[in-house]
Structures are given as C-alpha cells and as structure tokens.
Write a protein that holds these residues in place. Sequence first.
Motif, PDB file in Angstrom:
ATOM      1  N   ASP A 166       1.685 112.649 -76.746  1.00 39.53           N
ATOM      2  CA  ASP A 166       1.048 113.934 -76.436  1.00 39.53           C
ATOM      3  C   ASP A 166       2.008 115.099 -76.681  1.00 39.53           C
ATOM      4  O   ASP A 166       1.611 116.141 -77.210  1.00 39.53           O
TER       5      ASP A 166
ATOM      6  N   THR B 114       0.789 114.853 -68.371  1.00 43.95           N
ATOM      7  CA  THR B 114       0.846 113.695 -69.261  1.00 43.95           C
ATOM      8  C   THR B 114       2.234 113.080 -69.245  1.00 43.95           C
ATOM      9  O   THR B 114       3.238 113.793 -69.163  1.00 43.95           O
TER      10      THR B 114
ATOM     11  N   ARG C 178       2.918 110.729 -71.721  1.00 45.55           N
ATOM     12  CA  ARG C 178       2.941 110.080 -73.031  1.00 45.55           C
ATOM     13  C   ARG C 178       3.759 110.896 -74.029  1.00 45.55           C
ATOM     14  O   ARG C 178       3.516 112.092 -74.227  1.00 45.55           O
TER      15      ARG C 178
END
Length: 298
Positions: free
Chosen positions: A212, A207, A209
């Motif tokens: 997250d 990920t 992000r």
Amino acid sequence: MDRNRHASITEVPFRATAGAPPGAEVLALAALANRARGHDVDAYSPMRPAFHHLIAVRSGRLTCSVDFTDHAVTDGDWLWVRPGQILQFRSGLTTTEGTVVLFQPGFLGAAATGAARVDRPALRTEPLHPPEAAQDVLQRTLDLLESEYGRLAELPLEMHIEVVRHLLSVLLLRLAHLQHGQDEESGSDSDAFRRFQQAVERDFARTHRVEDYARQLGYSVRTLTRATRVAAGCGAKRFIDDRVLLEAKRLLVHTTLTASAVGERLGFPDPTVFTKFFRSRTGETPAAFRLRAKGTAS
C-alpha cells in the motif's frame, strides 16, 4: 458520546516558566523536578511531552526510559527525546550534574529544522557519547547557550530569543551530524526512505502493508525494502510493524483502552489478530504486557 474520549494518552504541553522567554527553556537537571512540580507534573512519572528534551550530563548518572527502553546517561553523554515519546525519569535528577534544554516544535528556523531532522521521528533514541574533540565543541556551545539564556535583560526580547535559537541550532546540527553524518555519504537516508517514514508515521494505523505504501509513493516494494534496510537496519515490513508495536505499547500502558480497542484503533481486523501479532513480537499477550509494564512503572 465517544466512549474513548477520556482514553487518550495525556500529553504534557510546553508551559513557559514565569519570566522566561517563550519557546525554549535552559535549566540544570536538578531544577527540572522543581519546574515539574511548579506545573503540577510528577517529574518521575511516565509522561508524553509535546516538546523536545535535550539532555547533557557532565557528571553523575541519570537513569530514565524512553518508549519502554531503559537508559543510563552518564558523564559526557547526550540524550535527545522527541515530542510524543514516552519519557520517564527514574533517578538522578537531583544528584546528576547536567543541563536540559526544553524547546517546542517550530522553535528553530526552517533550515536548521530540516538539516538537523528536528521534525522527524527518531529511528532510535539512545545516549550519544561524542568523541573528545566533538564533546569539547558541544560543551563550549552549551556553556554559551546557558550564559546567553540567563542574560534576558541585556537584549530586547526578540533579539534574545534569536540568540538562543541560533545557539541551540548549532548544538542540534552538531549532534545530528554525529548521529547521522554518514547517511548522506552512504546514501542511506534516501528520498525513498524519508517519504516512506513520513507515510508510515501518518498511516500506520490505517494499513500495515508495504504494498500500500509502495503504491501510494510510486515505488516498488523492493525499492522501499532496500532503502529501509540501509537506513533503519530492517526491512520495510518490519519498520511498519515496529511502529505499530510501539503505539500499541503506548496505548496499553498510558490509556484505559481495552486490548481489543487498542487493536481496533491500530487497524487490526479483530482482537485475535492483534493478540497474535503482539505475542509474536513480544512473547506475551497485550494484557500481560500491560500488567507488567504498569507494575514496573509504579
């Protein structure tokens, strides 16, 4: 059959020289090229060692690159290259007076490893030029380490290794203090950032992000961004993207993976998104970077 089985970056393992104690080796820079040849490694080719290189230059000029950044290491400079980084010596191995200490992860004790951050990825790898007072202490400690390392026959092997381990710990603790000594005072190396850095190192291909990581670690996005900006000089999203970009460069230059496969391995949903990300950060496509970097290396 795994089509990527032969496409991973080849690491250079630590292999002790015959007659040397296990786990660490102390040698003159001029001897490093000979050591490499003895292990069937070209000392001037790009490599990804699975062990630390601690380099101290007394006089002369050593040129090298670490993760695609060129460095000139000159009189009084120290350079610490961590396992997994892409290292390439360009010149000066046989003409520069200095010392290199090679040591495996796990060689130091737990207390020294934690205090000197030996087991953590480097935020920045640049030559360090200590002030005169610190340089004197570092040099005297290094001289003692070199002397003790060469006295293998004077102590039982376990005792000899402990002497080397403790002297190397002193060096690394002092260097770490010079590099990060203000962190604890300023609060920049917070628990939030340490946990975030560890999570990014583990999950950057899964990920990209910040949300997250914040959810996983139990912090707000704002807290992670603030902690990262203080510790690393950039926001949390930039920190993640920098790690992704570094791995993309490593894979493009040191594997045969296609650009599409590199993007897939790094968690991009399709090749177009990866190319757009890479071009926005570097100003060139993954394919153009690969050709330029390999041409430079050759």
